[in-house]
Design an enzyme around this catalytic site. Structure first.
Site, PDB file in Angstrom:
ATOM      1  N   SER A   7       0.767  -1.204   0.093  1.00 50.96           N
ATOM      2  CA  SER A   7       0.032   0.103   0.185  1.00 50.96           C
ATOM      3  C   SER A   7       0.676   1.245   0.075  1.00 50.96           C
ATOM      4  O   SER A   7       1.626   1.402   1.080  1.00 50.96           O
ATOM      5  CB  SER A   7      -0.893  -0.020   1.353  1.00 50.96           C
ATOM      6  N   HIS A  32      -1.497  -1.136  -4.098  1.00 51.74           N
ATOM      7  CA  HIS A  32      -2.767  -0.799  -3.793  1.00 51.74           C
ATOM      8  C   HIS A  32      -2.779   0.574  -3.093  1.00 51.74           C
ATOM      9  O   HIS A  32      -1.845   1.390  -2.619  1.00 51.74           O
ATOM     10  CB  HIS A  32      -2.737  -1.467  -2.343  1.00 51.74           C
ATOM     11  N   ASP A  34      -4.602   3.943  -1.769  1.00 52.59           N
ATOM     12  CA  ASP A  34      -5.725   4.411  -0.633  1.00 52.59           C
ATOM     13  C   ASP A  34      -6.126   5.807  -0.804  1.00 52.59           C
ATOM     14  O   ASP A  34      -5.640   6.642  -0.523  1.00 52.59           O
ATOM     15  CB  ASP A  34      -5.041   4.060   0.616  1.00 52.59           C
ATOM     16  N   MET A  36      -8.791   8.765   0.328  1.00 49.89           N
ATOM     17  CA  MET A  36      -9.534   8.947   1.782  1.00 49.89           C
ATOM     18  C   MET A  36     -10.081  10.527   1.504  1.00 49.89           C
ATOM     19  O   MET A  36      -9.266  11.119   1.117  1.00 49.89           O
ATOM     20  CB  MET A  36      -8.538   8.918   2.950  1.00 49.89           C
ATOM     21  N   HIS A  65      -8.446   1.580  -3.793  1.00 49.20           N
ATOM     22  CA  HIS A  65      -9.161   1.316  -2.748  1.00 49.20           C
ATOM     23  C   HIS A  65      -9.774   2.775  -2.197  1.00 49.20           C
ATOM     24  O   HIS A  65      -9.059   3.757  -1.802  1.00 49.20           O
ATOM     25  CB  HIS A  65      -8.259   0.726  -1.533  1.00 49.20           C
ATOM     26  N   MET A  67     -11.920   4.951  -0.062  1.00 50.84           N
ATOM     27  CA  MET A  67     -12.645   5.143   1.245  1.00 50.84           C
ATOM     28  C   MET A  67     -13.307   6.506   1.017  1.00 50.84           C
ATOM     29  O   MET A  67     -12.773   7.339   1.708  1.00 50.84           O
ATOM     30  CB  MET A  67     -11.532   5.052   2.279  1.00 50.84           C
ATOM     31  N   MET A 136     -11.628  -5.369   5.807  1.00 50.86           N
ATOM     32  CA  MET A 136     -10.696  -4.625   6.348  1.00 50.86           C
ATOM     33  C   MET A 136     -10.369  -5.305   7.758  1.00 50.86           C
ATOM     34  O   MET A 136     -11.118  -5.565   8.470  1.00 50.86           O
ATOM     35  CB  MET A 136     -11.500  -3.140   6.829  1.00 50.86           C
ATOM     36  N   ASP A 174      -6.918  -6.191   4.067  1.00 46.33           N
ATOM     37  CA  ASP A 174      -6.248  -4.738   4.220  1.00 46.33           C
ATOM     38  C   ASP A 174      -6.254  -4.348   6.011  1.00 46.33           C
ATOM     39  O   ASP A 174      -7.097  -4.005   6.359  1.00 46.33           O
ATOM     40  CB  ASP A 174      -6.900  -3.868   3.562  1.00 46.33           C
ATOM     41  N   GLY A 175      -4.888  -4.120   6.232  1.00 49.10           N
ATOM     42  CA  GLY A 175      -4.775  -3.576   7.718  1.00 49.10           C
ATOM     43  C   GLY A 175      -4.200  -4.622   8.602  1.00 49.10           C
ATOM     44  O   GLY A 175      -4.520  -5.629   8.853  1.00 49.10           O
TER      45      GLY A 175
HETATM   46  C1  DX5 Z   1      -6.199   1.547   5.739  1.00 49.61           C
HETATM   47  C2  DX5 Z   1      -5.656   1.313   4.558  1.00 49.61           C
HETATM   48  C3  DX5 Z   1      -4.622   0.341   4.280  1.00 49.61           C
HETATM   49  C4  DX5 Z   1      -3.338   0.775   5.059  1.00 49.61           C
HETATM   50  C5  DX5 Z   1      -2.716  -0.505   5.716  1.00 49.61           C
HETATM   51  O1  DX5 Z   1      -7.479   2.539   5.915  1.00 49.61           O
HETATM   52  O2  DX5 Z   1      -6.701   1.003   3.717  1.00 49.61           O
HETATM   53  O3  DX5 Z   1      -4.481   0.082   2.891  1.00 49.61           O
HETATM   54  O4  DX5 Z   1      -2.251   1.319   4.136  1.00 49.61           O
HETATM   55  O5  DX5 Z   1      -1.663  -0.072   6.438  1.00 49.61           O
HETATM   56  P1  DX5 Z   1      -0.918  -1.081   7.484  1.00 49.61           P
HETATM   57  O6  DX5 Z   1      -0.588  -2.072   6.451  1.00 49.61           O
HETATM   58  O7  DX5 Z   1       0.175  -0.382   7.697  1.00 49.61           O
HETATM   59  O8  DX5 Z   1      -1.928  -1.424   8.444  1.00 49.61           O
HETATM   60 ZN    ZN Z   2      -6.383   0.005   1.745  1.00 51.09          ZN
END
Ligand code: DX5
Ligand code: ZN
Length: 220
Positions: A7, A32, A34, A36, A65, A67, A136, A174-175
């Site tokens: 990510s 990946h 992210d 937001m 992804h 969000m 998640m 993810d996470g």
């Molecule tokens: C969180 C993201 C993830 C994040 C994961 O909301 O969707 O993709 O980058 O980070 P790690 O692997 O550090 O938990």
């Molecule tokens: Zn993500």
């Protein structure tokens, strides 16, 4: 299957060109990304101008992804990035089936994500239409959070649900994916592993990818 999707959220944003160099040469499967919006999640990350630049530097498939609320607004722009997977939240779509159809019509794979508190039963009637279901394993919005252990049971139940209906959808998580949690997730039946802080920012990120690949190998 064991695909690793680092990510970008954990990358050094001052050195994206350098980050993409090791990434392109690594065993990573997808990048990946992210996005937001500060509404669906309590954080803002990056948007299309950054992703357009990254897409040009990256030679692997993109897993975008979103969000965000109303992710359907962005289908055309995600397609124009050249993304392979558009990854949206069930919680953000009132008409999820329509959005999945629109993603397919745009030529992308559709991944549907669930927050930790959303039951897998909410996807019961769309299992045969989606390409990927992403659980998640932390609350979305931030990298570097602690893995929620209950997720292991959720993956097992999702795997069983997919097998019951004969769905070929892949399971992504993810996470909080790292050297400790990855093998447990592999045992539970995960196919695609998103990892931010466990990869980017490490001294040898490509070696971390390789290690996660090794740790998630399953003998079927
Ligand atoms: C969180 C993201 C993830 C994040 C994961 O909301 O969707 O993709 O980058 O980070 P790690 O692997 O550090 O938990
Ligand atoms: Zn993500």
């Amino acid at each position: 299957m064991n695909m690793i999707a680092p990510s970008l959220l954990a990358a050094d944003f001052g050195n994206l060109e350098r980050e993409m160099q090791w990434f392109n040469a690594s065993e990573a499967d997808w990048l990946h990304l992210d996005v937001m919006d500060g509404v669906f999640v309590p954080n803002i990350s990056f948007g299309f101008p950054v992703m357009e630049r990254v897409a040009k530097l990256c030679n692997k498939p993109l897993d975008v992804h979103l969000m965000t609320v109303q992710p359907e607004k962005f289908i055309g722009r995600v397609r124009d990035l050249g993304a392979t997977v558009m990854n949206i939240h069930q919680e953000a779509c009132i008409h999820l089936h329509r959005v999945v159809q629109q993603i397919h019509e745009a030529g992308m794979k559709a991944a549907v994500s669930l927050c930790p508190s959303t039951p897998i039963s909410t996807l019961e009637d769309i299992l045969e239409d989606v390409d990927v279901i992403m659980l998640m394993t932390v609350n979305p919005g931030f990298g570097g959070q602690k893995f929620i252990n209950h997720s292991l049971d959720k993956v097992c139940r999702l795997k069983a649900m997919l097998q019951t209906v004969g769905s070929k959808a892949l399971i992504e998580v993810d996470g909080g994916v790292n050297r400790q949690t990855a093998p447990l997730l592999a045992d539970a039946g995960v196919d695609i592993y998103v990892a931010g802080s466990a990869v980017f920012g490490k001294d040898d990120p490509a070696a971390e990818v390789l290690e996660l690949k090794r740790l998630t190998q399953r003998i079927l």
